[in-house]
Design a protein around this motif. Structure first.
Motif, mmCIF file in Angstrom:
data_model
loop_
_atom_site.group_PDB
_atom_site.id
_atom_site.type_symbol
_atom_site.label_atom_id
_atom_site.label_comp_id
_atom_site.label_asym_id
_atom_site.label_seq_id
_atom_site.Cartn_x
_atom_site.Cartn_y
_atom_site.Cartn_z
ATOM 1 N N GLY A 12 0.915 -1.333 0.149
ATOM 2 C CA GLY A 12 0.063 -0.234 0.266
ATOM 3 C C GLY A 12 0.831 1.277 0.060
ATOM 4 N N GLU A 13 0.266 2.365 -0.096
ATOM 5 C CA GLU A 13 0.768 3.830 -0.312
ATOM 6 C C GLU A 13 1.558 4.387 0.871
ATOM 7 O OE1 GLU A 13 1.920 5.410 -2.654
ATOM 8 O OE2 GLU A 13 2.225 7.535 -1.986
ATOM 9 N N SER A 14 0.706 4.093 2.136
ATOM 10 C CA SER A 14 0.933 4.466 3.383
ATOM 11 C C SER A 14 1.838 3.675 4.068
ATOM 12 C CB SER A 14 -0.521 4.738 4.186
ATOM 13 O OG SER A 14 -1.549 5.577 3.379
ATOM 14 N N TYR A 15 2.618 4.609 5.078
ATOM 15 C CA TYR A 15 3.544 4.089 6.001
ATOM 16 C C TYR A 15 2.886 4.262 7.292
ATOM 17 C CZ TYR A 15 4.756 8.947 5.831
ATOM 18 O OH TYR A 15 4.914 10.192 5.681
ATOM 19 N N TYR A 16 3.602 3.496 8.361
ATOM 20 C CA TYR A 16 3.083 3.580 9.631
ATOM 21 C C TYR A 16 4.220 3.683 10.816
ATOM 22 C CZ TYR A 16 -1.515 2.692 7.874
ATOM 23 O OH TYR A 16 -2.930 2.776 7.213
ATOM 24 N N LEU A 17 3.870 3.958 11.977
ATOM 25 C CA LEU A 17 4.940 4.175 12.714
ATOM 26 C C LEU A 17 5.248 3.062 13.704
ATOM 27 C CD1 LEU A 17 4.782 8.171 13.594
ATOM 28 C CD2 LEU A 17 5.700 6.875 11.527
ATOM 29 N N THR A 18 4.235 2.010 13.594
ATOM 30 C CA THR A 18 4.303 1.047 14.377
ATOM 31 C C THR A 18 4.784 -0.312 13.766
ATOM 32 O OG1 THR A 18 2.194 1.914 15.622
ATOM 33 C CG2 THR A 18 2.497 -0.442 15.817
ATOM 34 N N PRO A 19 5.464 -0.902 14.562
ATOM 35 C CA PRO A 19 6.291 -2.153 13.516
ATOM 36 C C PRO A 19 5.176 -3.066 13.452
ATOM 37 C CG PRO A 19 7.576 -1.458 15.808
ATOM 38 C CD PRO A 19 6.422 -0.552 15.876
ATOM 39 N N ILE A 20 4.222 -3.500 14.316
ATOM 40 C CA ILE A 20 3.246 -4.518 14.263
ATOM 41 C C ILE A 20 2.450 -4.533 12.875
ATOM 42 C CG2 ILE A 20 1.383 -3.600 15.309
ATOM 43 C CD1 ILE A 20 1.109 -6.297 16.786
ATOM 44 N N LEU A 21 2.336 -3.246 12.441
ATOM 45 C CA LEU A 21 1.686 -3.085 11.116
ATOM 46 C C LEU A 21 2.355 -3.275 9.783
ATOM 47 C CD1 LEU A 21 -0.133 0.158 11.977
ATOM 48 C CD2 LEU A 21 -1.067 -1.961 12.151
ATOM 49 N N TYR A 22 3.680 -3.873 9.982
ATOM 50 C CA TYR A 22 4.416 -4.107 8.804
ATOM 51 C C TYR A 22 4.500 -5.636 8.466
ATOM 52 C CZ TYR A 22 6.017 0.738 8.379
ATOM 53 O OH TYR A 22 5.975 2.028 7.872
ATOM 54 N N ASN A 23 4.542 -6.199 7.401
ATOM 55 C CA ASN A 23 4.037 -7.691 7.360
ATOM 56 C C ASN A 23 5.403 -8.334 6.850
ATOM 57 O OD1 ASN A 23 1.725 -6.138 5.592
ATOM 58 N ND2 ASN A 23 1.019 -7.697 7.126
ATOM 59 N N TYR A 24 6.419 -7.661 6.371
ATOM 60 C CA TYR A 24 7.654 -8.134 5.860
ATOM 61 C C TYR A 24 8.946 -7.503 6.478
ATOM 62 C CZ TYR A 24 4.312 -9.619 2.614
ATOM 63 O OH TYR A 24 3.183 -10.197 1.894
ATOM 64 N N TRP A 25 9.791 -8.159 6.783
ATOM 65 C CA TRP A 25 11.189 -7.648 7.562
ATOM 66 C C TRP A 25 12.226 -8.161 7.103
ATOM 67 C CZ3 TRP A 25 10.922 -3.899 11.661
ATOM 68 C CH2 TRP A 25 9.495 -3.848 12.288
#
Length: 123
Positions: A100-113
């Motif tokens: 998606g376009e938007s980023y977030y500041l919270t690690p848990i909202l990211y799927n890939y590391w």
């Protein structure tokens, strides 16, 4: 998408490093990406993020004016240019992405590391 972070190392205070986050597996231009860091004994914290198009960026107050996030979608890579490094920047740095376009500041909202790259700043 698979992420590979690189570019960490040992640098003196005031020095610079450029981290890279290389993606493979899917169209990286579909993913917003962030950089996070984790120092020993501390929680993982947000550093910087960039939208999937690269049109929007955001920085933690602690790095604003010193770090710059950018991306080259043709190369499937996001960069973190770190200047004027301080000992308190010492940490393992991770890149993370979410579709998606938007980023977030919270690690848990990211799927890939990515696997993380160690940055050590000596005083």
């Amino acid at each position: 998408v698979q992420l590979q972070a690189s570019g960490g190392g040992l640098v003196q205070a005031g020095g610079s490093l450029r981290l890279s986050c290389a993606a493979s597996g899917r169209t990286f231009s579909s993913y917003a990406t962030g950089w996070f860091r984790q120092a020993p004994g501390k929680e993982r914290e947000f550093v910087a993020a960039i939208s999937r198009s690269g049109s929007s960026t955001y920085y933690a107050d602690s790095v604003k004016g010193r770090f710059t996030i950018s991306r080259d979608n043709a190369k499937n890579t996001v960069y973190l240019q770190m200047n004027s490094l301080k000992p308190e920047d010492t940490a393992v740095y991770y890149c993370a992405s979410r579709q998606g376009e938007s980023y977030y500041l919270t690690p848990i909202l990211y799927n890939y590391w990515g696997q993380g790259t160690l940055v050590t700043v000596s005083s």
